[in-house]
Write a protein that holds these residues in place. Sequence first.
Motif, PDB file in Angstrom:
ATOM      1  N   LEU B 144     -83.265 -26.419 -18.395  1.00  0.00           N
ATOM      2  CA  LEU B 144     -82.729 -27.415 -19.145  1.00  0.00           C
ATOM      3  C   LEU B 144     -81.648 -27.015 -19.008  1.00  0.00           C
ATOM      4  CD1 LEU B 144     -85.018 -26.014 -22.627  1.00  0.00           C
ATOM      5  CD2 LEU B 144     -85.183 -27.831 -20.937  1.00  0.00           C
ATOM      6  N   VAL B 145     -80.864 -29.351 -18.990  1.00  0.00           N
ATOM      7  CA  VAL B 145     -79.982 -29.441 -19.189  1.00  0.00           C
ATOM      8  C   VAL B 145     -78.867 -29.758 -20.075  1.00  0.00           C
ATOM      9  CG1 VAL B 145     -77.599 -30.045 -17.719  1.00  0.00           C
ATOM     10  CG2 VAL B 145     -79.779 -29.193 -16.323  1.00  0.00           C
ATOM     11  N   SER B 146     -77.830 -29.577 -21.067  1.00  0.00           N
ATOM     12  CA  SER B 146     -77.237 -30.128 -21.669  1.00  0.00           C
ATOM     13  C   SER B 146     -76.498 -31.122 -21.824  1.00  0.00           C
ATOM     14  CB  SER B 146     -76.327 -28.750 -22.204  1.00  0.00           C
ATOM     15  OG  SER B 146     -75.943 -29.353 -23.108  1.00  0.00           O
ATOM     16  N   LEU B 147     -76.467 -32.499 -22.135  1.00  0.00           N
ATOM     17  CA  LEU B 147     -76.306 -33.723 -21.209  1.00  0.00           C
ATOM     18  C   LEU B 147     -74.798 -33.133 -22.908  1.00  0.00           C
ATOM     19  CD1 LEU B 147     -78.906 -35.530 -20.576  1.00  0.00           C
ATOM     20  CD2 LEU B 147     -77.457 -34.504 -19.388  1.00  0.00           C
ATOM     21  N   ASP B 148     -74.663 -35.122 -23.695  1.00  0.00           N
ATOM     22  CA  ASP B 148     -74.005 -35.041 -24.487  1.00  0.00           C
ATOM     23  C   ASP B 148     -74.709 -34.879 -26.313  1.00  0.00           C
ATOM     24  OD1 ASP B 148     -75.054 -37.117 -24.644  1.00  0.00           O
ATOM     25  OD2 ASP B 148     -73.773 -38.545 -23.065  1.00  0.00           O
ATOM     26  N   ASN B 150     -76.748 -34.341 -29.093  1.00  0.00           N
ATOM     27  CA  ASN B 150     -78.108 -33.392 -28.860  1.00  0.00           C
ATOM     28  C   ASN B 150     -79.170 -33.534 -27.544  1.00  0.00           C
ATOM     29  OD1 ASN B 150     -76.784 -33.177 -31.294  1.00  0.00           O
ATOM     30  ND2 ASN B 150     -78.114 -34.340 -32.054  1.00  0.00           N
ATOM     31  N   ARG B 151     -78.705 -34.252 -26.662  1.00  0.00           N
ATOM     32  CA  ARG B 151     -79.760 -34.864 -25.864  1.00  0.00           C
ATOM     33  C   ARG B 151     -79.524 -34.004 -24.776  1.00  0.00           C
ATOM     34  NH1 ARG B 151     -79.216 -40.795 -23.270  1.00  0.00           N
ATOM     35  NH2 ARG B 151     -77.007 -39.812 -22.027  1.00  0.00           N
ATOM     36  N   VAL B 152     -80.687 -33.066 -24.285  1.00  0.00           N
ATOM     37  CA  VAL B 152     -80.524 -32.608 -23.049  1.00  0.00           C
ATOM     38  C   VAL B 152     -81.669 -32.864 -22.060  1.00  0.00           C
ATOM     39  CG1 VAL B 152     -81.841 -30.557 -22.766  1.00  0.00           C
ATOM     40  CG2 VAL B 152     -80.449 -31.051 -24.929  1.00  0.00           C
ATOM     41  N   LEU B 153     -81.438 -32.511 -20.577  1.00  0.00           N
ATOM     42  CA  LEU B 153     -82.418 -33.206 -19.752  1.00  0.00           C
ATOM     43  C   LEU B 153     -82.865 -32.141 -19.450  1.00  0.00           C
ATOM     44  CD1 LEU B 153     -83.038 -35.145 -17.563  1.00  0.00           C
ATOM     45  CD2 LEU B 153     -81.362 -33.952 -16.247  1.00  0.00           C
ATOM     46  N   ALA B 154     -84.916 -32.384 -19.724  1.00  0.00           N
ATOM     47  CA  ALA B 154     -85.258 -31.043 -19.018  1.00  0.00           C
ATOM     48  C   ALA B 154     -86.182 -31.220 -17.308  1.00  0.00           C
ATOM     49  CB  ALA B 154     -86.866 -30.978 -20.073  1.00  0.00           C
ATOM     50  N   VAL B 155     -85.670 -30.740 -17.416  1.00  0.00           N
ATOM     51  CA  VAL B 155     -86.631 -30.332 -15.170  1.00  0.00           C
ATOM     52  C   VAL B 155     -87.333 -30.041 -15.538  1.00  0.00           C
ATOM     53  CG1 VAL B 155     -85.780 -30.363 -13.140  1.00  0.00           C
ATOM     54  CG2 VAL B 155     -84.029 -30.974 -14.926  1.00  0.00           C
ATOM     55  N   ALA B 156     -88.378 -30.098 -14.043  1.00  0.00           N
ATOM     56  CA  ALA B 156     -89.501 -29.382 -14.414  1.00  0.00           C
ATOM     57  C   ALA B 156     -90.096 -29.502 -12.361  1.00  0.00           C
ATOM     58  CB  ALA B 156     -91.006 -29.737 -14.679  1.00  0.00           C
ATOM     59  N   THR B 157     -90.097 -28.511 -12.052  1.00  0.00           N
ATOM     60  CA  THR B 157     -90.995 -28.135 -10.901  1.00  0.00           C
ATOM     61  C   THR B 157     -92.194 -27.742 -10.647  1.00  0.00           C
ATOM     62  OG1 THR B 157     -88.982 -26.325 -10.228  1.00  0.00           O
ATOM     63  CG2 THR B 157     -88.455 -28.256  -9.764  1.00  0.00           C
ATOM     64  N   SER B 175     -77.279 -24.714 -28.034  1.00  0.00           N
ATOM     65  CA  SER B 175     -75.585 -24.241 -27.144  1.00  0.00           C
ATOM     66  C   SER B 175     -76.182 -23.662 -25.959  1.00  0.00           C
ATOM     67  CB  SER B 175     -75.613 -22.300 -27.678  1.00  0.00           C
ATOM     68  OG  SER B 175     -76.478 -21.543 -27.502  1.00  0.00           O
ATOM     69  N   ALA B 176     -75.441 -23.976 -25.225  1.00  0.00           N
ATOM     70  CA  ALA B 176     -76.102 -23.638 -23.478  1.00  0.00           C
ATOM     71  C   ALA B 176     -76.461 -22.562 -23.539  1.00  0.00           C
ATOM     72  CB  ALA B 176     -74.451 -23.364 -22.755  1.00  0.00           C
ATOM     73  N   ALA B 177     -76.272 -20.997 -23.909  1.00  0.00           N
ATOM     74  CA  ALA B 177     -77.216 -19.399 -24.220  1.00  0.00           C
ATOM     75  C   ALA B 177     -78.352 -20.150 -24.655  1.00  0.00           C
ATOM     76  CB  ALA B 177     -76.554 -18.800 -24.813  1.00  0.00           C
ATOM     77  N   ASP B 178     -78.522 -20.564 -25.718  1.00  0.00           N
ATOM     78  CA  ASP B 178     -80.045 -21.450 -26.001  1.00  0.00           C
ATOM     79  C   ASP B 178     -80.767 -22.168 -25.116  1.00  0.00           C
ATOM     80  OD1 ASP B 178     -78.850 -19.882 -28.038  1.00  0.00           O
ATOM     81  OD2 ASP B 178     -79.039 -21.111 -29.651  1.00  0.00           O
ATOM     82  N   LEU B 179     -79.851 -22.611 -24.642  1.00  0.00           N
ATOM     83  CA  LEU B 179     -80.661 -23.592 -23.490  1.00  0.00           C
ATOM     84  C   LEU B 179     -81.581 -22.970 -22.349  1.00  0.00           C
ATOM     85  CD1 LEU B 179     -79.224 -27.328 -22.825  1.00  0.00           C
ATOM     86  CD2 LEU B 179     -81.349 -26.410 -24.271  1.00  0.00           C
ATOM     87  N   ALA B 180     -80.626 -21.780 -21.774  1.00  0.00           N
ATOM     88  CA  ALA B 180     -80.746 -20.915 -21.031  1.00  0.00           C
ATOM     89  C   ALA B 180     -82.595 -20.089 -21.331  1.00  0.00           C
ATOM     90  CB  ALA B 180     -79.463 -20.181 -20.327  1.00  0.00           C
TER      91      ALA B 180
END
Lengths: 344, 344
Positions: B144-148, B150-157, B175-180
């Motif tokens: 999960l990558v924080s954008l601007d 409330n938007r978040v980029l989700a990436v799945a491999t 927060s970045a920590a929560d996303l991680a």
Amino acid sequence: MKKPDLTDREEKILRSIIETHVRTARPVSSSAVVRKRSVELSSATVRNVMRSLEEKGLISQPHTSAGRVPTDVGYRYYVDNIMQPLTLTESERAEVRGGLQRLTGDDIGSVAAGVSRTISEFARQLAVAVAPPVEGELIEQIRLVSLDGNRVLAVATTRTGQTRSAVLKMREHPSAADLAKAAGLVSEWLTGAPVADIEKKMKDHLGEVGHPLRDVIAGLLAGSPQIFRVRGGERIHYEGARYILSHPEFSDDAAFLGEMFDDEEALAELVRTRAGEGGVTVTIGRENSRKEMKRMSVVVGSYRVGSRFGQMGVIGPTRMRYSRLVGLVDYISEVLDDLLSERR
Amino acid sequence: MKKPDLTDREEKILRSIIETHVRTARPVSSSAVVRKRSVELSSATVRNVMRSLEEKGLISQPHTSAGRVPTDVGYRYYVDNIMQPLTLTESERAEVRGGLQRLTGDDIGSVAAGVSRTISEFARQLAVAVAPPVEGELIEQIRLVSLDGNRVLAVATTRTGQTRSAVLKMREHPSAADLAKAAGLVSEWLTGAPVADIEKKMKDHLGEVGHPLRDVIAGLLAGSPQIFRVRGGERIHYEGARYILSHPEFSDDAAFLGEMFDDEEALAELVRTRAGEGGVTVTIGRENSRKEMKRMSVVVGSYRVGSRFGQMGVIGPTRMRYSRLVGLVDYISEVLDDLLSERR
DNA sequence: TCTTAGCACTCTCATTCAGAGAGTGCTAAG
DNA sequence: CTTAGCACTCTCTGAATGAGAGTGCTAAGA
């Protein structure tokens, strides 16, 4: 440009001819006009008027003893001076708006896809939508995410909130710290720059950085076309091939239409060149640049995302319901401007 | 199933009839067969043989005094028992391989697009390619990558190295920590699970987590269709509409073809149902499930990505160059298996 | 001066007919 | 079993025909 040199009666009869020809697809006789009660006259008088309309080039006879058919010039006069855009019914408006509303969360390419689908559904014609170009967008930020092996996901966001990403292959596996540093550096260089300039900017700054980061940035540079050069397929969408292909009058033009479906760029050109910024434009028959389209008309409008414009429209036979289609395209462009200006 | 009950001479003449009919598009007369020097016989003898072929249903006369035309059964016999797949020339092989090689860096959907383009170019027919389904893929990791805002980029491999991503809108700014943390947690749940199961798995585990992370994961769950439910447009690609539309014999079928272009899922069905896993399958005329295709044939092959199969093929008139097309599809499927197995 | 009834005229479209051409099926001879 | 020869059948083309549609023109009426 205007041709207001028709009497009231001539206009009424031209209108009647066009509207019944659009319905019936056949030449319209003087008696058919009388039957429609468009004017309180005998067929002989209508014939005299038709002759005058023919002399002015607005209608013509396929052969000596047939009814009259509108010419491109006739349709043009009708579109410019007679026809009124048809307002959609309340329930249609709600349906169009609802359908488009659902799209606006998606990326700008998917919006175009949805727009073409909506237009096609309501117009029952071939519809084309072109998303606004990304080249003028201003970069907000670049992020790099490590995937597996040597692969890195690059994510760019633009000032209008668009997001584009691509998977890059690096020479070697970069550390997370290096990636973060590289992303910070590149963002610094590029923030506020238009997408068109990013390759040049990166090249200019590349000399400034040393070994570990330099490889990462070189990889990003190599992959930047993948991120930003939008392939036509993502920008251009069409829907409703069945409508135009099922017109028997176009069976000779099937080969031409096939080329259009194969070459989306050419299709986009049709709606792009004629779309002003705001307002609906109609191009009729031979007014089209391509001679194969001499029996087709194009109705296009535009919509705005940030400072750039996208275009959309329908392509069908010259014998189309202009009032309905102009009204539809107009309404859709209004709704899109409304919905898309909401996104930041 | 087989029909080996033709004499050598009958086979030779059937072959001659089919091959000249494919070239000329017209009924083939007994004297035309003799002129081709296919057999050292008089036209009268050839006529006797043709009569026997007609009794067996392999050829037919459009009318009493015309030449003969192959039936679907005749083409079937030809494909099964007479024709040899044509090997491409060395330079064609190099060109095909080179073109496909350039694609394999891209994501699996773009590969399909390129495959359809390549097939169409060499076959000069309508070509369709369907990428393998993502549902069976096994998840490798979620980021999960924080954008601007409330938007978040989700990436799945996935285990086969595919990457899919989507922009999610969260209720509030995480927060970045929560996303991680959230990404770590979700990856733990999902790693090794098939894509088809992820929604269920996330729902099952959602109760385990508390406030700040819970919102993030709920947002990811809400957006997961965007990430994984591949729209047809990304999986199914076709190219070469111009070829099939320019066949005058299909001008009656234009409406049907238009429907196919509009409904990519239906188009995909044509190549999917008949594609075995490995090998090339030919479906001729009335053998097709859709009766509108009674004058079309389909040649399909498959290719493998990980444990799943994609399909590709060409659609054209029954009067097509089977040996060339079977050879082409066969070679492309061979090259793809080769190139795509290289990616991890 | 404008409108209209009436009618001759023109052109298309469908039908019919005849002749040419293509290709077959059959027969009888090799 | 093969083949030359020929009658036969069917399509295709063009010409001729008649019906139908719709016009343009003329002359009478408002």
